[in-house]
Design an enzyme around this catalytic site. Structure first.
Site, PDB file in Angstrom:
ATOM      1  N   ASP A   1       2.307   8.658   1.911  1.00 54.52           N
ATOM      2  CA  ASP A   1       1.913   7.385   1.332  1.00 54.52           C
ATOM      3  C   ASP A   1       0.390   7.376   1.173  1.00 54.52           C
ATOM      4  O   ASP A   1      -0.306   8.275   1.657  1.00 54.52           O
ATOM      5  CB  ASP A   1       2.389   6.222   2.211  1.00 54.52           C
ATOM      6  CG  ASP A   1       2.570   4.929   1.421  1.00 54.52           C
ATOM      7  OD1 ASP A   1       1.961   4.793   0.344  1.00 54.52           O
ATOM      8  OD2 ASP A   1       3.319   4.060   1.878  1.00 54.52           O
TER       9      ASP A   1
ATOM     10  N   GLU B   1       1.808  -5.878   0.961  1.00 57.35           N
ATOM     11  CA  GLU B   1       1.699  -5.125   2.206  1.00 57.35           C
ATOM     12  C   GLU B   1       1.186  -5.994   3.362  1.00 57.35           C
ATOM     13  O   GLU B   1       1.640  -7.109   3.553  1.00 57.35           O
ATOM     14  CB  GLU B   1       0.886  -3.858   1.975  1.00 57.35           C
ATOM     15  CG  GLU B   1       1.531  -2.948   0.928  1.00 57.35           C
ATOM     16  CD  GLU B   1       0.893  -1.580   0.839  1.00 57.35           C
ATOM     17  OE1 GLU B   1       0.535  -1.007   1.878  1.00 57.35           O
ATOM     18  OE2 GLU B   1       0.786  -1.073  -0.288  1.00 57.35           O
TER      19      GLU B   1
END
Length: 671
Positions: free
Chosen positions: A294, A509
């Protein structure tokens, strides 16, 4: 001399599309230097991707962070020209290996102007319609390929067990079976593998399809208290049953890429968990595609972030990481140089074996060959007309209609408030979200944290709720729009009814982690609902990425409540259902709690004291007579049917008894 080199390359086996993929991979890998192999494992952000960087470091992949394009308001042609230019640089290197260009088009290609923005995943989970989701994937693929993009970092197949998680809306729901159904997005993006296709082997149907990436492996939706990048505490059987299961469906569909999660499992960071990344995903489940880190995932393995970089690279690559996403950093702007240097040094010192490097590069080349990048490296200009086309917008509008969940319909169950009938003379439309396209779309739209910094969030083509209402009622009905209605408006006696649209503001997020889950005070949502509902019959349309606290006083006061999630650009889908042109079909993809003290709730427990159970959604015929809320309303079947295709258990334990050996002195838990 240059022409002779090109001619010789064209005669190489790997250049022949008629040869088997594995033969092409073997031939090309044999010709590569260590520097070229490390380059293929390196993905850099567009802002540092120049012709010199690509050619000097043999860069294998480039990504655009959300909103990172050639200019703030770049057109599709601008994007295509930029990506084609970078691709040309890659094709002019010694072996002519094409770039893989990726982007997070998580609900349509939201980074680019005038594309189609579909509902976020939580809304699609409410549709229970995998065929619709597959069509959305196919439409998104066309809009990506038009600009030269080859890879979409989607779908997110997290099972969100706690709505306090800031990525809740990226999940299709809190039920594993719902999420498994919606992995049909992979088929939409990549195409349908033929019968007998080898499970775990990457597949892309043709030049109009793109590479899909299942994320985030594994357990990211199950962290304690819903903390983003946190720690999921589960035994192996529950990890398999709840969080691993959707990946099996993705592998069966030939998904080309899997992204590791920032999160940890029982204290071990996923980016260094060799047991799960290599022993389970690659060996036991036989995944043959690319395992990618990621964004800044390797940097997060040490505190302060970015320290011990060489050691962190070693951990991640040895755990099974094939491609590293090298972040954009102001402090160390050319961090990819450090990555390349450290990688070469790790191989030369024997800390990372050449076998591990070859395995990673084989996987990267395999996907590039399968995706046809050697034959079709550039954008598809004949697809430009498909971007934001009427067909795609109608598909998005259909998705909005099917995603709407009717939670309340009338103060008296014998007198439903919706659908609105007749031609009311005057309607009040109020609330912070009634006329703001950016709020409708949420995060990962034009910018990472969403778009809300200009008038009405008007960043692209689309229809707000207000515009949709005005279009639906026509000129015979006066629509009064006041975000926060004045005392004068509230005192009027000639307003037939009101619609209040309110909810969450865009986030992404960790910025979305929320321990309270209240309707935000800055939008005055509660205040507006109260003042309007005291004066007029009121429909509330809640725009949110997850269930929010609904106080009993508000529920009692309003006449109807619709959970519209984050519907995207096509607000017309809301008017379609509110005015009865289409019926409500949506069912809750998540259990709706009464208060945050109940979280995390186990929706599988029939005794849980939910405000609305998983699967709740009022419909015209009432469906099954399952009771919810105050026992008045009827709801469709509370969960999924037990189709064997999606309910079959994982018959063989995948994780065994140990967690990957993590170095507790270096690996940060729950960062």
């Amino acid at each position: 001399m240059e022409n002779i080199v090109v001619d010789n390359l064209n005669k190489c086996l790997y250049r022949n599309p008629k040869e088997p993929v594995e033969a092409r991979v073997k031939d090309l890998l044999f010709r590569m230097t260590l520097e070229e192999k490390v380059g293929q494992m390196t993905q850099i952000e567009r802002r540092f991707a120049t012709a010199d960087v690509i050619s000097h470091f043999y860069i294998g992949s480039v990504l655009s962070a959300c909103g990172s394009g050639p200019s703030p308001d770049a057109s599709l042609s601008d994007w295509a020209n930029m990506i084609n230019g970078l691709q040309k640089s890659a094709l002019e290197t010694r072996l002519g290996i094409p770039l893989l260009y990726g982007i997070d088009a998580v609900h349509g290609n939201g980074s680019i102007r005038d594309t189609t923005i579909f509902p976020h995943n939580v809304g699609l989970g409410a549709t229970r319609d995998p065929d619709l989701v597959q069509k959305i994937g196919a439409a998104t693929a066309l809009e990506l390929k038009a600009s030269g993009i080859h890879c979409n970092y989607a779908p997110c197949v997290a099972v969100c067990k706690d709505p306090r998680w800031g990525r809740c809306y990226e999940s299709y729901g809190d039920d594993t079976q719902i999420v498994r159904k919606m992995t049909s997005l992979v088929t939409g993006l990549q195409g349908q593998p033929p019968k007998g296709h080898l499970k775990g082997y990457p597949f892309v149907s043709g030049s109009r399809n793109v590479i899909a990436c299942a994320k985030h492996f594994v357990g990211d939706g199950g962290t304690e208290n819903g903390q983003n990048e946190g720690n999921t505490v589960l035994d192996e059987k529950e990890l398999e049953r709840i969080h691993m299961a959707p990946y099996l469906d993705c592998l069966e569909k030939g998904v080309c890429m899997v992204m590791a999660s920032y999160s940890s499992w029982n204290g071990c960071k996923m980016h260094v968990n060799r047991k799960l990344l290599t022993d389970v995903l690659k060996d036991k489940l036989e995944f043959k595609g690319i395992l990618i880190s990621d964004w800044r995932g390797i940097d997060r393995l040490s505190e302060p972030r970015g320290s011990n970089y060489r050691e962190c690279i070693s951990w991640a690559i040895n755990a099974g990481m094939d491609m590293a996403r090298i972040e954009l950093q102001v402090i160390v702007p050319y961090r990819y140089e450090l990555f390349v240097d450290h990688m070469s040094d790790l191989v030369n010192s024997g800390e990372v074996s050449m076998a591990r490097i070859n395995d990673a590069v084989k996987r990267i080349l395999r996907v590039k060959f399968v995706a046809g990048l050697f034959e079709h490296p550039y954008s598809e200009p004949n697809l430009l007309d498909s971007v934001g086309c009427r067909r795609h917008r109608e598909l998005a509008r259909e998705a909005v209609r099917k995603s709407l969940v009717l939670l309340k319909n009338g103060k008296d169950h014998s007198r439903p408030f919706l659908p609105l009938k007749g031609k009311p003379k005057r309607i009040l439309v109020a609330g912070s979200h009634a006329h703001n396209l950016g709020y409708q779309c949420g995060g990962w739209t034009r910018k990472w944290l969403g778009f809300n910094d200009n008038e009405n969030g008007r960043f692209t083509t689309g229809t707000t709720i207000l515009e949709a209402i005005r279009e639906a009622v026509g000129e015979d009905t006066e629509v009064i729009h006041e975000e926060n209605p004045s005392a004068e408006t509230l005192s009027r006696e000639d307003i037939s009814l009101a619609l209040v649209a309110t909810g969450e503001f865009p986030y992404a997020e960790s910025f979305g982690d929320d321990s309270k889950l209240e309707i935000p005070k800055e939008g005055k949502g509660i205040e507006v609902m109260n003042s309007v509902a005291e004066r007029f019959p009121t429909l509330v349309v809640l725009i949110s990425g997850r269930p929010l606290v609904l106080e009993p006083e508000i529920l009692e006061k309003i006449d109807a409540l619709v959970a519209a999630w984050l519907p995207g650009t096509e607000g017309g889908g809301i008017a379609d259902v509110v005015f009865g042109r289409h019926e409500f079909q949506g069912r809750l993809p998540m259990t709706w709690f009464r208060n945050v003290e109940q979280l995390p709730m186990n929706g599988e427990d029939e005794s849980c004291d939910a405000l609305f159970r998983l699967g709740f959604g009022l419909t015209k015929d009432g469906g099954n007579e399952e009771k919810a809320l105050n026992g008045v309303y009827q709801v469709m079947n509370g969960g999924l049917s037990s189709e064997s295709e999606y309910s079959k258990p994982i018959k063989e334990s995948m994780v065994h008894n140990q967690v990957s050996p993590c170095n507790p002195s270096h690996v940060v838990v729950g960062a």
